[in-house]
Motif scaffolding. Structure first.
Motif, PDB file in Angstrom:
ATOM      1  N   GLY A  41      33.335 -29.113 -12.078  1.00 39.23           N
ATOM      2  CA  GLY A  41      32.382 -28.003 -12.127  1.00 39.23           C
ATOM      3  C   GLY A  41      33.029 -26.763 -11.538  1.00 39.23           C
ATOM      4  O   GLY A  41      34.252 -26.651 -11.491  1.00 39.23           O
ATOM      5  N   VAL A  42      32.227 -25.848 -11.085  1.00 39.37           N
ATOM      6  CA  VAL A  42      32.744 -24.613 -10.462  1.00 39.37           C
ATOM      7  C   VAL A  42      32.916 -24.880  -8.966  1.00 39.37           C
ATOM      8  O   VAL A  42      31.967 -25.283  -8.299  1.00 39.37           O
ATOM      9  CB  VAL A  42      31.784 -23.427 -10.696  1.00 39.37           C
ATOM     10  N   PRO A  43      34.096 -24.657  -8.429  1.00 42.39           N
ATOM     11  CA  PRO A  43      34.355 -24.954  -7.017  1.00 42.39           C
ATOM     12  C   PRO A  43      33.841 -23.858  -6.072  1.00 42.39           C
ATOM     13  O   PRO A  43      34.614 -23.155  -5.416  1.00 42.39           O
ATOM     14  CB  PRO A  43      35.880 -25.075  -6.967  1.00 42.39           C
ATOM     15  N   GLU A  44      32.539 -23.720  -6.000  1.00 41.11           N
ATOM     16  CA  GLU A  44      31.929 -22.653  -5.194  1.00 41.11           C
ATOM     17  C   GLU A  44      32.245 -22.782  -3.706  1.00 41.11           C
ATOM     18  O   GLU A  44      32.618 -21.799  -3.062  1.00 41.11           O
ATOM     19  CB  GLU A  44      30.420 -22.651  -5.391  1.00 41.11           C
ATOM     20  N   ARG A  45      32.069 -23.969  -3.153  1.00 42.08           N
ATOM     21  CA  ARG A  45      32.302 -24.157  -1.717  1.00 42.08           C
ATOM     22  C   ARG A  45      33.779 -24.014  -1.363  1.00 42.08           C
ATOM     23  O   ARG A  45      34.118 -23.470  -0.317  1.00 42.08           O
ATOM     24  CB  ARG A  45      31.770 -25.522  -1.289  1.00 42.08           C
ATOM     25  N   ALA A  46      34.650 -24.509  -2.237  1.00 41.88           N
ATOM     26  CA  ALA A  46      36.089 -24.380  -1.990  1.00 41.88           C
ATOM     27  C   ALA A  46      36.505 -22.910  -2.023  1.00 41.88           C
ATOM     28  O   ALA A  46      37.311 -22.458  -1.199  1.00 41.88           O
ATOM     29  CB  ALA A  46      36.881 -25.186  -3.021  1.00 41.88           C
ATOM     30  N   ALA A  47      35.955 -22.151  -2.966  1.00 37.22           N
ATOM     31  CA  ALA A  47      36.263 -20.720  -3.051  1.00 37.22           C
ATOM     32  C   ALA A  47      35.776 -19.995  -1.803  1.00 37.22           C
ATOM     33  O   ALA A  47      36.493 -19.148  -1.238  1.00 37.22           O
ATOM     34  CB  ALA A  47      35.632 -20.117  -4.302  1.00 37.22           C
ATOM     35  N   ARG A  48      34.568 -20.311  -1.356  1.00 37.49           N
ATOM     36  CA  ARG A  48      34.020 -19.671  -0.149  1.00 37.49           C
ATOM     37  C   ARG A  48      34.880 -20.010   1.061  1.00 37.49           C
ATOM     38  O   ARG A  48      35.161 -19.156   1.908  1.00 37.49           O
ATOM     39  CB  ARG A  48      32.571 -20.129   0.063  1.00 37.49           C
ATOM     40  N   PHE A  49      35.328 -21.269   1.152  1.00 40.00           N
ATOM     41  CA  PHE A  49      36.201 -21.675   2.253  1.00 40.00           C
ATOM     42  C   PHE A  49      37.475 -20.821   2.269  1.00 40.00           C
ATOM     43  O   PHE A  49      37.886 -20.325   3.313  1.00 40.00           O
ATOM     44  CB  PHE A  49      36.577 -23.156   2.129  1.00 40.00           C
ATOM     45  N   CYS A  50      38.100 -20.669   1.104  1.00 34.71           N
ATOM     46  CA  CYS A  50      39.343 -19.893   1.015  1.00 34.71           C
ATOM     47  C   CYS A  50      39.125 -18.446   1.457  1.00 34.71           C
ATOM     48  O   CYS A  50      39.938 -17.892   2.210  1.00 34.71           O
ATOM     49  CB  CYS A  50      39.890 -19.929  -0.408  1.00 34.71           C
ATOM     50  N   LEU A  51      38.035 -17.851   0.992  1.00 32.58           N
ATOM     51  CA  LEU A  51      37.748 -16.463   1.377  1.00 32.58           C
ATOM     52  C   LEU A  51      37.452 -16.351   2.868  1.00 32.58           C
ATOM     53  O   LEU A  51      37.949 -15.435   3.544  1.00 32.58           O
ATOM     54  CB  LEU A  51      36.582 -15.924   0.557  1.00 32.58           C
ATOM     55  N   ASP A  52      36.668 -17.280   3.401  1.00 27.67           N
ATOM     56  CA  ASP A  52      36.348 -17.263   4.832  1.00 27.67           C
ATOM     57  C   ASP A  52      37.611 -17.441   5.675  1.00 27.67           C
ATOM     58  O   ASP A  52      37.789 -16.785   6.698  1.00 27.67           O
ATOM     59  CB  ASP A  52      35.337 -18.354   5.178  1.00 27.67           C
ATOM     60  N   TRP A  53      38.473 -18.345   5.254  1.00 23.85           N
ATOM     61  CA  TRP A  53      39.713 -18.623   5.986  1.00 23.85           C
ATOM     62  C   TRP A  53      40.558 -17.348   6.118  1.00 23.85           C
ATOM     63  O   TRP A  53      41.155 -17.091   7.161  1.00 23.85           O
ATOM     64  CB  TRP A  53      40.494 -19.712   5.263  1.00 23.85           C
TER      65      TRP A  53
END
Length: 84
Positions: A41-53
């Motif tokens: 699916g769309v990796p929404e949480r993974a993308a948010r993690f990368c941006l937050d990091w």
């Protein structure tokens, strides 16, 4: 600064990767957040993690790249089209 968010979406093992100025800053698979093995699916949480990091907001991205292989599952797609 050039910031690129790469997404492996709608395939098994959905993931996100953030590259800033040519260097990998963060990467994560969505299954680490959903706890569903080989999640697709769309990796929404993974993308948010990368941006937050990296301390970035979506508006600071220069490019969002999504993988695509139009040849993948060509036979299945053709059969579905013919059935339609």
């Amino acid at each position: 600064m050039t910031a690129i968010l790469g997404l492996n979406a709608h395939h098994a093992d959905a993931a996100a990767c953030l590259i800033v100025d040519g260097r990998v800053v963060a990467a994560a698979e969505e299954e680490r957040f959903t706890r569903v093995k080989h999640w697709a699916g769309v990796p929404e949480r993974a993308a948010r993690f990368c941006l937050d990091w990296a301390g970035l907001e979506p508006g600071q991205l220069d490019v969002i790249a999504v993988n695509a292989d139009h040849r993948a599952n060509r036979g299945v797609k053709l059969a579905a089209l013919l059935r339609w």
